[in-house]
Write a protein that holds these residues in place. Structure first.
Motif, PDB file in Angstrom:
ATOM      1  N   LYS A   8       4.889   6.610  -6.123  1.00 57.94           N
ATOM      2  CA  LYS A   8       4.361   7.898  -6.745  1.00 57.94           C
ATOM      3  C   LYS A   8       3.715   8.705  -5.431  1.00 57.94           C
ATOM      4  CE  LYS A   8      -0.319   5.713  -7.167  1.00 57.94           C
ATOM      5  NZ  LYS A   8      -1.143   5.674  -8.238  1.00 57.94           N
ATOM      6  N   ASP A   9       3.584   8.149  -4.294  1.00 58.52           N
ATOM      7  CA  ASP A   9       2.907   8.823  -3.191  1.00 58.52           C
ATOM      8  C   ASP A   9       4.207   9.573  -2.461  1.00 58.52           C
ATOM      9  OD1 ASP A   9       0.362   7.813  -3.987  1.00 58.52           O
ATOM     10  OD2 ASP A   9       0.601   6.052  -2.781  1.00 58.52           O
ATOM     11  N   ALA A  10       5.210   9.254  -2.753  1.00 54.68           N
ATOM     12  CA  ALA A  10       6.293  10.037  -1.842  1.00 54.68           C
ATOM     13  C   ALA A  10       6.292  11.441  -2.018  1.00 54.68           C
ATOM     14  CB  ALA A  10       7.634   9.522  -2.183  1.00 54.68           C
ATOM     15  N   PRO A  11       6.438  12.039  -0.935  1.00 58.90           N
ATOM     16  CA  PRO A  11       7.338  11.740   0.300  1.00 58.90           C
ATOM     17  C   PRO A  11       6.346  11.637   1.707  1.00 58.90           C
ATOM     18  CG  PRO A  11       7.379  14.107   0.136  1.00 58.90           C
ATOM     19  CD  PRO A  11       6.574  13.743  -1.026  1.00 58.90           C
ATOM     20  N   THR A  29      -6.054   2.704   9.368  1.00 63.58           N
ATOM     21  CA  THR A  29      -7.061   1.969   9.626  1.00 63.58           C
ATOM     22  C   THR A  29      -6.918   0.526  10.002  1.00 63.58           C
ATOM     23  OG1 THR A  29      -8.064   3.416   7.716  1.00 63.58           O
ATOM     24  CG2 THR A  29      -8.992   1.357   8.000  1.00 63.58           C
ATOM     25  N   CYS A  30      -6.072   0.008   9.369  1.00 64.36           N
ATOM     26  CA  CYS A  30      -5.826  -1.469   9.728  1.00 64.36           C
ATOM     27  C   CYS A  30      -5.423  -1.498  11.382  1.00 64.36           C
ATOM     28  CB  CYS A  30      -4.852  -2.200   8.943  1.00 64.36           C
ATOM     29  SG  CYS A  30      -5.208  -2.486   7.263  1.00 64.36           S
ATOM     30  N   PRO A  32      -1.945   7.832   1.025  1.00 66.45           N
ATOM     31  CA  PRO A  32      -2.580   6.445   1.203  1.00 66.45           C
ATOM     32  C   PRO A  32      -2.001   5.500   2.078  1.00 66.45           C
ATOM     33  CG  PRO A  32      -2.280   7.277  -1.165  1.00 66.45           C
ATOM     34  CD  PRO A  32      -1.609   8.131  -0.264  1.00 66.45           C
ATOM     35  N   GLY A  33      -0.897   5.157   1.956  1.00 63.19           N
ATOM     36  CA  GLY A  33      -0.318   4.135   2.831  1.00 63.19           C
ATOM     37  C   GLY A  33      -0.418   4.386   4.230  1.00 63.19           C
ATOM     38  N   THR A  34      -0.428   5.552   4.698  1.00 61.28           N
ATOM     39  CA  THR A  34      -0.375   5.828   6.040  1.00 61.28           C
ATOM     40  C   THR A  34      -1.615   5.745   6.308  1.00 61.28           C
ATOM     41  OG1 THR A  34       1.304   7.612   5.950  1.00 61.28           O
ATOM     42  CG2 THR A  34       0.062   7.669   7.761  1.00 61.28           C
ATOM     43  N   ILE A  35      -2.873   6.257   5.697  1.00 56.85           N
ATOM     44  CA  ILE A  35      -4.025   6.129   6.031  1.00 56.85           C
ATOM     45  C   ILE A  35      -4.677   4.496   6.225  1.00 56.85           C
ATOM     46  CG2 ILE A  35      -6.498   6.368   5.277  1.00 56.85           C
ATOM     47  CD1 ILE A  35      -5.537   8.859   4.100  1.00 56.85           C
ATOM     48  N   ILE A  67       0.825  -1.132   0.053  1.00 54.82           N
ATOM     49  CA  ILE A  67       0.021  -0.092  -0.070  1.00 54.82           C
ATOM     50  C   ILE A  67       0.904   1.292   0.068  1.00 54.82           C
ATOM     51  CG2 ILE A  67      -1.939  -1.117   1.236  1.00 54.82           C
ATOM     52  CD1 ILE A  67      -1.279   0.019   3.792  1.00 54.82           C
ATOM     53  N   PHE A  68       2.115   1.095   0.078  1.00 58.45           N
ATOM     54  CA  PHE A  68       3.177   2.300   0.240  1.00 58.45           C
ATOM     55  C   PHE A  68       3.665   2.198  -1.335  1.00 58.45           C
ATOM     56  CE2 PHE A  68       2.670   1.432   4.449  1.00 58.45           C
ATOM     57  CZ  PHE A  68       2.465   2.775   5.129  1.00 58.45           C
TER      58      PHE A  68
END
Length: 120
Positions: A45-48, A59-60, A52-55, A41-42
């Protein structure tokens, strides 16, 4: 940390050799799958910030906390229910413990052994 908790919780809260083996294997499999999926999930393209990965990870973690609390509540409810039934049977604590050990030696699962108590 998770492996240590698994090693402690699974054997103490499951009775019966086959059931204990299956639950332990399923827990390990879930742990492995979670580690494989969690890293996906990390995305680069979502760097830095990796929002989405943090959310997803938060959530998990939140769902895990809720499930653990529900799991504990279920164990507490089962222990209280079994204590009430044991008290109504009129057997002494020592006799209940002896019967619980005997049923455990005969490989009776935690669901079928009325003298089994879940640990917290």
């Amino acid at each position: 940390m998770v492996q240590h908790a698994e090693k402690k919780l699974v054997p103490s809260n499951v009775a019966g050799r086959t059931k204990k083996t299956l639950i332990s294997s399923a827990t390990f499999l879930g742990y492995c799958v979670g580690n494989m999926v969690g890293s996906q999930i990390f995305k680069t393209k979502d760097a830095p910030q990796y929002l989405p990965g943090t959310i997803g990870a938060a959530t998990c973690c939140g769902l895990e906390c809720i499930l653990i609390c529900l799991w504990r509540g279920y164990y507490m409810w089962q222990n209280r229910r079994r204590d009430r039934l044991a008290t109504a049977s009129g057997l002494s604590k020592e006799e209940q413990e002896r019967l619980g050990r005997e049923m455990g030696e005969r490989d009776v699962t935690d669901m079928k052994n009325p003298y089994f108590r879940y640990t917290m």
